[in-house]
Design an enzyme around this catalytic site. Structure first.
Site, PDB file in Angstrom:
ATOM      1  N   LYS A  55       0.855  -1.191   0.000  1.00  0.00           N
ATOM      2  CA  LYS A  55       0.000   0.000   0.000  1.00  0.00           C
ATOM      3  C   LYS A  55       0.890   1.240   0.000  1.00  0.00           C
ATOM      4  O   LYS A  55       1.553   1.548   0.993  1.00  0.00           O
ATOM      5  CB  LYS A  55      -0.903   0.066   1.241  1.00  0.00           C
ATOM      6  N   GLU A  69      -1.521   7.456   0.069  1.00  0.00           N
ATOM      7  CA  GLU A  69      -2.587   7.907  -0.839  1.00  0.00           C
ATOM      8  C   GLU A  69      -2.152   9.153  -1.612  1.00  0.00           C
ATOM      9  O   GLU A  69      -2.758   9.501  -2.622  1.00  0.00           O
ATOM     10  CB  GLU A  69      -3.905   8.129  -0.078  1.00  0.00           C
ATOM     11  N   GLY A  77       7.255   5.275   7.905  1.00  0.00           N
ATOM     12  CA  GLY A  77       6.364   6.427   8.087  1.00  0.00           C
ATOM     13  C   GLY A  77       6.563   7.022   9.465  1.00  0.00           C
ATOM     14  O   GLY A  77       7.645   6.937  10.033  1.00  0.00           O
ATOM     15  N   GLY A 128       3.584   3.968  13.341  1.00  0.00           N
ATOM     16  CA  GLY A 128       4.395   2.771  13.616  1.00  0.00           C
ATOM     17  C   GLY A 128       3.945   2.093  14.902  1.00  0.00           C
ATOM     18  O   GLY A 128       3.792   0.866  14.969  1.00  0.00           O
ATOM     19  N   GLU A 142      10.586   1.531   9.902  1.00  0.00           N
ATOM     20  CA  GLU A 142      11.505   2.650   9.638  1.00  0.00           C
ATOM     21  C   GLU A 142      10.725   3.916   9.939  1.00  0.00           C
ATOM     22  O   GLU A 142       9.826   4.286   9.171  1.00  0.00           O
ATOM     23  CB  GLU A 142      11.946   2.675   8.170  1.00  0.00           C
ATOM     24  N   CYS A 180      13.233  11.410   6.503  1.00  0.00           N
ATOM     25  CA  CYS A 180      13.478  10.858   7.846  1.00  0.00           C
ATOM     26  C   CYS A 180      14.911  11.131   8.275  1.00  0.00           C
ATOM     27  O   CYS A 180      15.189  11.267   9.453  1.00  0.00           O
ATOM     28  CB  CYS A 180      13.159   9.368   7.874  1.00  0.00           C
ATOM     29  N   GLU A 197      10.055  15.860  14.758  1.00  0.00           N
ATOM     30  CA  GLU A 197      10.281  15.970  13.317  1.00  0.00           C
ATOM     31  C   GLU A 197       9.463  17.134  12.767  1.00  0.00           C
ATOM     32  O   GLU A 197       8.239  17.100  12.839  1.00  0.00           O
ATOM     33  CB  GLU A 197       9.776  14.702  12.625  1.00  0.00           C
TER      34      GLU A 197
END
Ligand code: NDP
Length: 510
Positions: free
Chosen positions: A192, A195, A245, A250, A267, A301, A401
């Site tokens: 997947k 989107e 992601g 996660g 990750e 990341c 982040e």
């Protein structure tokens, strides 16, 4: 208006019709079972780039059933490494052939510069080639020293059906850090993509079929985390989930997968520091600071979003970083000279801005940027290259982040203090050190809690070298031989040679 290097609108023609993306299930391109679709509007050009089938639980069910059936049938999972390697090499060649088409769609969907999209596709093809090499060389162990009557074998077997869930920031690269290794191992997959960036994963599916990957080995379901991602992480027939992601999603995946105790490889994010010592080669360090924070508009990341600079050189480094930041060409992602493109969504742009405002309100100093920007002729959203000084370790801009072109600058006096700042983080993805003293670099490399440490360089990656994080940056590794191991299960075979075992129960006893 501050002086910045804004790139004018390129002449490249945007297609009139969107790319049509469908699910790939059991070797067949299919609309959603309920016929619904969603559209991706380019964050830079404002046009509809992709119209994609919007998957639901039924579509995931069909894809997982195909992957399970194909794996259990055994033709693929027991095929030779040589045969699988041949297919992976063929896919790598097809990726090279389609580089321009993939890069173009990736740029339009993500807003990243076309030059970086091209490099990403080239890097991805290289990973497929590397995975072909490990498909042929993987092996287990034998134990011939267990005694004269025993032999032990450790077999490596494919783990089974793998759910691959990817984000929007490097859609083609990240799927290529997972899928070829899963295929090399002999697994089947359901993928997947985000989107926001479905098109290039669909093209990869086309290339897999063209190369001769059997039906049911690679399946793709397009759509949203809920319900598609959720169904892919809870289905009992799936053996493993590999996800890239946000840390929040996660953690949700770990919980969702716990119900069926499937393996999860993650990750996740990073708040990656580069530490600059006074003896550093400042020309190289400052170039790496600018590259580290503005590459992929900081939506990365591995973004080097946290600079920890020695107090004695802090003002010089800041001044030179600001001066170089002004020269970074940003604007139309389709112009080959652009280095910084658009921000993925208006909502994300607002989130970036909030981090900068909050830092300023908490006493930090914005030395450059800190504003949204409209690029003449473009309808998408852009954020100015931004340098924030006088950041302290407790500010969200230093800990979380930002995922934007925003640099947070902190200072230190001693190596111990620098290491404390580096390790005072929930994340542990990567860290860097700049010093001409090898002892400083090695001590830093040993003490930094991170999956990757760069010394006198930043963000170099190789298919041979494992990549992944510690702490809340993830679990497991991608790339290198470790990237393959993630998709392998270990089976122990213990063999007795001859009838040498003394009976546990003496059959002659009364
Ligand atoms: P997310 O973690 O939200 O999404 C990544 C992928 O997971 C997408 O395909 C998403 O689907 C899917 N997903 C969402 N929810 C679930 C769920 N409950 N179960 C299974 N799959 C799910 O990242 P975003 O792409 O939204 O980015 C948000 C933040 O994540 C960024 O601001 C950044 O901080 C971080 N990030 C980190 C990356 C990294 O490489 N470390 C990469 C990208 C983002 P959907 O299509 O619905 O989004």
């Amino acid at each position: 208006m501050i002086e910045l290097n804004v790139v004018s609108v390129s002449e490249t023609q945007i297609p009139d019709e969107p790319f049509i993306a469908r699910h790939l299930i059991d070797g067949v391109w299919r609309d959603s079972s309920d016929g619904t679709v969603f559209e991706r509007v380019s964050p830079s050009h404002g046009t509809v780039v992709t119209r994609a089938s919007k998957g639901g639980v039924q579509d995931v069910d069909a894809a997982v059933a195909a992957a399970r059936r194909t794996f259990d049938k055994g033709d693929w999972s027991t095929s030779s490494g040589k045969d699988r390697a041949t297919l992976l090499l063929r896919i790598a060649d097809l990726i090279d052939r389609e580089r321009e088409r993939i890069a173009f769609l990736e740029t339009l969907e993500s807003g990243k510069p076309i030059s970086q999209a091209r490099a990403e596709i080239e890097g991805a093809a290289d990973i497929w080639r590397f995975a072909a090499s490990v498909a042929r060389t993987m092996h287990g162990d034998s134990h011939n020293s267990l005694g004269s009557d025993m032999l032990g074998l450790v077999l490596k077997e494919p783990i089974g059906v793998v759910s691959i869930i990817t984000p929007w920031n490097f859609p083609f690269l990240i799927v290529s850090q997972k899928l070829p290794f899963a295929l090399a191992a002999g697994c089947t997959a359901v993928i997947k993509p985000s989107e926001m960036t479905p098109a290039t994963t669909v093209i990869l599916g086309e290339l897999c079929l063209e190369a001769g990957i059997p039906a049911g080995v690679v399946n793709i379901v397009l759509g949203f985390g809920d319900p598609v991602g959720t169904a892919m992480t809870t289905d009992k027939r799936v053996d493993m989930v590999t996800f890239t992601g946000s840390t929040g999603v996660g953690k949700a995946i770990v919980k969702a997968a716990a119900g069926t105790l499937k393996k999860v490889s993650l990750e996740l994010g990073g708040k990656n520091p580069q530490v600059i010592f006074p003896d550093a080669d400042l020309d190289s360090a400052i170039d790496a600071i600018v590259f580290g924070v503005y590459f992929n508009a900081g939506e990365c990341c591995n973004s080097g979003s946290r600079i920890i600079v020695h107090e004695d050189i802090a003002e010089e480094v800041l001044a030179r970083t600001v001066a170089l930041s002004r020269k970074v060409p940003f604007g139309d992602p389709l112009d080959p000279s652009t280095q910084v493109g658009a921000i993925i969504t208006p909502e994300h742009q607002a989130k970036i801005d909030t981090y900068v405002r909050d830092a300023a309100n908490a006493g930090a100093e914005i030395r450059l940027g800190g504003e949204t920007l409209s690029v003449p002729g473009m309808s998408g959203q852009f954020y100015q290259p931004t340098v924030v000084a006088k950041v302290t370790g407790d500010m969200p801009i230093a800990r979380e982040e930002v995922f934007g072109p925003v640099l947070a600058v902190l200072t230190f006096r001693t190596l111990d203090e620098a290491i404390d700042l580096v390790n005072d983080a929930d994340y542990g993805l990567s860290a860097g050190v700049w010093s001409e003293n090898v002892h400083t670099c090695l001590e830093f490399a040993r003490r930094a809690r991170a999956g990757t440490v760069w010394t006198n360089t930043w963000m170099d990656g190789y298919a041979e070298l494992p990549f992944g994080g510690v702490k809340e940056s993830g679990q497991g590794r991608e790339l290198g031989k470790y990237g393959l191991e993630e998709f392998l299960e270990v089976k122990t075979v213990t063999m007795r040679i001859g009838r040498t075992r003394a009976p546990w129960v003496d059959p002659r006893s009364a």
